[in-house]
Scaffold this active site. Structure first.
Site, PDB file in Angstrom:
ATOM      1  N   GLU A 340       0.846  -1.194   0.000  1.00 24.35           N
ATOM      2  CA  GLU A 340       0.000   0.000   0.000  1.00 24.35           C
ATOM      3  C   GLU A 340       0.883   1.246   0.000  1.00 24.35           C
ATOM      4  OE1 GLU A 340      -3.801  -0.014   2.474  1.00 24.35           O
ATOM      5  OE2 GLU A 340      -2.539   1.349   3.627  1.00 24.35           O
ATOM      6  N   CYS A 341       0.778   2.059  -1.044  1.00 22.51           N
ATOM      7  CA  CYS A 341       1.478   3.333  -1.172  1.00 22.51           C
ATOM      8  C   CYS A 341       2.987   3.147  -1.072  1.00 22.51           C
ATOM      9  CB  CYS A 341       0.956   4.347  -0.157  1.00 22.51           C
ATOM     10  SG  CYS A 341       1.347   6.061  -0.605  1.00 22.51           S
ATOM     11  N   ALA A 342       3.588   3.303   0.101  1.00 23.69           N
ATOM     12  CA  ALA A 342       5.027   3.091   0.235  1.00 23.69           C
ATOM     13  C   ALA A 342       5.402   1.677  -0.189  1.00 23.69           C
ATOM     14  CB  ALA A 342       5.466   3.335   1.681  1.00 23.69           C
ATOM     15  N   LEU A 344       3.880  -0.104  -2.434  1.00 23.23           N
ATOM     16  CA  LEU A 344       3.866  -0.086  -3.898  1.00 23.23           C
ATOM     17  C   LEU A 344       5.211   0.379  -4.437  1.00 23.23           C
ATOM     18  CD1 LEU A 344       2.492   0.169  -6.788  1.00 23.23           C
ATOM     19  CD2 LEU A 344       1.825   2.470  -6.060  1.00 23.23           C
ATOM     20  N   SER A 433      -0.921  -0.917  -4.555  1.00 23.79           N
ATOM     21  CA  SER A 433      -1.731   0.240  -4.919  1.00 23.79           C
ATOM     22  C   SER A 433      -1.351   1.435  -4.058  1.00 23.79           C
ATOM     23  CB  SER A 433      -3.213  -0.090  -4.719  1.00 23.79           C
ATOM     24  OG  SER A 433      -4.016   1.069  -4.740  1.00 23.79           O
TER      25      SER A 433
END
Length: 453
Positions: A340-342, A344, A433
């Site tokens: 998630e975010c980082a 990704l 994502s």
């Protein structure tokens, strides 16, 4: 009915000093020997880290968009179990909610859901009598929001404080609970996404929190604050229970599969309820630090890499080649990975030119553009997190760009500020994502992940 003394610390706008005052209140009350349950309105991961230092308890978020209004009081009761009182720091201005959705997820909305009195932190640095008009407006705007007191912040002098108090006594009807002088000693450094997380500052963060507590202790009537918190009525809800959430969906798996959870300075964004739900779903959750650990925890059969600041530590993460290779090998063996975010960014080929894990056919880089906002998303493909068609509420918060932004099998679709968009990668065992989720709002996600493990 459950009785928990509680109050919400709000402000007319961002930048008024509510984080300093809220964290200082938590620290000052904890120094009195009280067990203080810390909470934050909204999706913010950073402020709860300072709250945890102030209280010795996990900082927890109360987000009516991500988790649903019906869960807010229950989540507070869960976090406040065994506490003497709960202090909730608001987000932005008191009445600022989800864009285009009225009061949804605003501090005022959460205060009403909690039946909690509100303390308004007012930046008084550039005003005197006008403060009464401002406070009167906030007190009268929504009769369902109980404005129980004001804390004046950034007060310049004794004379300035006197003028402010006289104006409020004359024109607002809201009691003044304290007046905090301007102080550079409690300033907390910031960077591109807000305050620098406490986990990255260690001793300096502890000193800052102690200074905030000392400042509030000498500036605020803590007895009046406690009396206000104790005036909150009982809540009719029962505490949120991760085991009950999982049981309602079919119950946990057997065998206690081991799930590795990334942490440390580079991956510090995680909601406390995530690990609780994974544990309730039957997993053994083992933390590790990609900055320092060269191997994944032994027996890892699932991996979760949440948010944080890999862009700040790109060189160090890249230098840990043994761990990058271990993550790639894990994915190649079919073990589910949720990023998630980082996370990704860590799974891409490169971040700002530094080699990463190479699981995604994409490269990432820092930009000057802030991407921020709530999203209503739908899963486009089956993945370890969700079957196709699953609808979730999430949040984006980053200054990086992933190119391309999605793979042949995008993770999510949503309507963003500029129109419909697809985003992320749902590729075999990997789900990656930019979208941050709060799993308390979607407990089927952690259960599905553990079942895949």
């Amino acid at each position: 009915m459950v009785t928990v003394p509680r109050l919400v610390v709000a402000a007319p706008s961002s930048g008024s000093g509510k984080t300093t005052v809220a964290t200082g209140l938590m620290a000052a009350l904890a120094a009195r020997g009280l067990a203080v349950s810390p909470h934050k309105v909204g999706p913010d991961y950073i402020d709860p880290g300072y709250h945890a230092l102030a209280t010795g308890r996990p900082g927890r978020n109360l987000d009516a968009f991500l988790c649903g209004p019906e869960r807010i009081a229950r989540l507070l009761l869960h976090g406040a179990a065994g506490a003497d009182l709960a202090v909730v720091e608001g987000v932005m201005g008191l009445f600022d909610g989800t864009a285009g959705r009225g009061e949804l997820a605003s501090t005022a909305h959460v205060a009403k859901l909690l039946r909690a009195p509100v303390v308004l932190v007012v930046d008084a640095s550039s005003q005197s009598r006008s403060v009464a008009a401002l406070v009167h407006g906030f007190a009268s705007w929504d009769p369902e929001v109980r404005l129980g007191g004001v804390i004046l912040n950034r007060v310049a002098s004794d004379r300035h404080e006197q003028l402010l108090r006289e104006a409020l006594e004359e024109g607002s009807g809201v009691p003044v609970l304290g007046a905090v002088r301007r102080s550079e000693a409690v300033a907390t450094p910031s960077r591109h996404l807000g305050l620098i997380p406490a986990v990255e500052r260690n001793a300096a963060a502890l000193r800052a929190v102690r200074d905030m507590g000392a400042l509030v202790d000498r500036s605020v009537d803590l007895d009046a604050v406690l009396a206000l918190a104790r005036s909150a009525p009982p809540l009719p809800d029962r505490p949120w229970d991760p085991a009950a959430e999982i049981a309602a969906l079919g119950g946990p798996v057997t065998g206690r599969p081991r799930l590795a959870l990334a942490g440390g300075a580079a991956f510090s964004f995680s909601y406390a309820e995530h690990a609780e739900l994974l544990t309730a779903a039957g997993a053994e959750v083992v933390p590790f630090d990609p900055l320092h650990d060269e191997k994944l925890p032994g027996g890892t059969s699932g991996l979760v890499i949440g948010g944080g600041f890999p862009e700040v530590y790109a060189a160090e993460l890249s230098a840990n080649a043994p761990l990058r290779s271990a993550v790639a090998a894990l994915a190649a063996s079919g073990v589910p990975i949720a990023a998630e975010c980082a996370g990704l960014l860590y799974l891409t080929r490169s971040l700002d030119g530094h080699p990463m894990c190479g699981l995604l056919d994409a490269d990432a880089r820092m930009t000057d553009r802030l991407t921020l906002g709530y999203r209503e998303a739908v899963a486009l493909h089956d993945s370890p997190l969700a079957p196709a068609g699953t609808r979730v509420h999430g949040h984006e918060f980053h200054r990086t760009r992933c190119e391309p932004g999605s793979g042949p099998a995008p993770a999510w679709a949503w309507r963003g500020p500029t129109g419909p968009a697809t985003e992320g990668f749902a590729h075999g065992p990997v789900h990656a994502s930019y979208l941050h989720l709060h799993w308390a709002g979607s407990p089927g996600i952690p259960l599905r992940l553990v079942r895949h493990v």
